[in-house]
Design an enzyme around this catalytic site. Sequence first.
Site, PDB file in Angstrom:
ATOM      1  N   CYS A 128       0.954  -1.094  -0.089  1.00 28.16           N
ATOM      2  CA  CYS A 128      -0.027   0.026  -0.148  1.00 28.16           C
ATOM      3  C   CYS A 128       0.739   1.401   0.160  1.00 28.16           C
ATOM      4  O   CYS A 128       0.502   2.195  -0.693  1.00 28.16           O
ATOM      5  CB  CYS A 128      -0.951   0.086   1.116  1.00 28.16           C
ATOM      6  SG  CYS A 128      -2.152   1.363   1.344  1.00 28.16           S
ATOM      7  N   CYS A 129       1.758   1.367   0.822  1.00 30.29           N
ATOM      8  CA  CYS A 129       2.802   2.472   1.048  1.00 30.29           C
ATOM      9  C   CYS A 129       3.459   2.528  -0.470  1.00 30.29           C
ATOM     10  O   CYS A 129       3.738   3.932  -0.923  1.00 30.29           O
ATOM     11  CB  CYS A 129       3.713   2.062   2.285  1.00 30.29           C
ATOM     12  SG  CYS A 129       3.157   2.864   3.645  1.00 30.29           S
TER      13      CYS A 129
ATOM     14  N   CYS B 192       7.537   4.141   5.758  1.00 32.22           N
ATOM     15  CA  CYS B 192       6.764   4.069   4.625  1.00 32.22           C
ATOM     16  C   CYS B 192       7.478   3.985   3.299  1.00 32.22           C
ATOM     17  O   CYS B 192       6.915   3.525   2.368  1.00 32.22           O
ATOM     18  CB  CYS B 192       5.722   5.265   4.497  1.00 32.22           C
ATOM     19  SG  CYS B 192       6.760   6.764   4.143  1.00 32.22           S
TER      20      CYS B 192
ATOM     21  N   CYS C 158      -3.128   3.656  10.003  1.00 33.34           N
ATOM     22  CA  CYS C 158      -1.819   3.199  10.273  1.00 33.34           C
ATOM     23  C   CYS C 158      -1.245   4.112  11.269  1.00 33.34           C
ATOM     24  O   CYS C 158      -0.009   4.075  11.616  1.00 33.34           O
ATOM     25  CB  CYS C 158      -1.039   3.080   9.145  1.00 33.34           C
ATOM     26  SG  CYS C 158      -1.606   2.157   8.049  1.00 33.34           S
TER      27      CYS C 158
END
Length: 238
Positions: free
Chosen positions: A125-126, A233, A210
């Site tokens: 996702c990051c 990240c 998060c």
Amino acid sequence: MSTTIPLRAETPVADRFEPADFDDAELADLNVEFERLPASKIIQWAVDSFGPYLCVAASMQDALLIDLAVKIEPGIEVVFIDTGYHFPETMETVERVRRHYGLNLRILTVAPHNEELWKVDPANCCSAVKVGQLDRALAGKAGWMSGLRREEAATRANAPIVARDLRGLIKVNPIATWTHDDAQSYIHEHGVPYNPLLDQGYPSIGCMPCTSKVAPGEDPRSGRWAGRDKTECGLHEA
Ligand code: SF4
């Protein structure tokens, strides 16, 4: 018969600017020199070296680096990645900072994506959301600046002030040597806007799913991806 030689049009200043490049030995020398220089001098060097091919990457946790940068170059481009997962307070801070400084702000908005990706695969996702958008923001640039501080996390303890990133661009961390107290003093003395969540138990602010509150005295970054191995990240590794 006379001929008229057409005058060559003036080349705009931005098109004439040639961003500087530095080899590894020069970057090493600069790092030694920058360790004892104030952030304003480091930013001035970056502005002089990269001109319009320089930007500031902002997380909008606070506007400390932005405040320093616009005092050197008021029109400097500031980029913010809207992941679609930010706290409302962060988005409100973006607008407040934009108005406060009259910023040349570029917001990169992420296309709609699998809403659960942060839950099942935060690394991916990051990578897709943050790093991918940073790549887009930095296309055509020669250098960029971040507000990273060494004291923020063990993973940042040895961060150089200036380095070549994985794209081949020069990344500058003008406040790498600043402590938490240095940053807080500057913010309060200069009336720098900051994210209100900092006063509500969130010492490190990322995307809402998060980021958790942190108890007083705990590691400030322990609220990021709490309960997982993840601590970064990827923006500062790329
Ligand atoms: S911090 Fe969380 S929501 Fe934001 S990009 Fe990374 S995994 Fe996704």
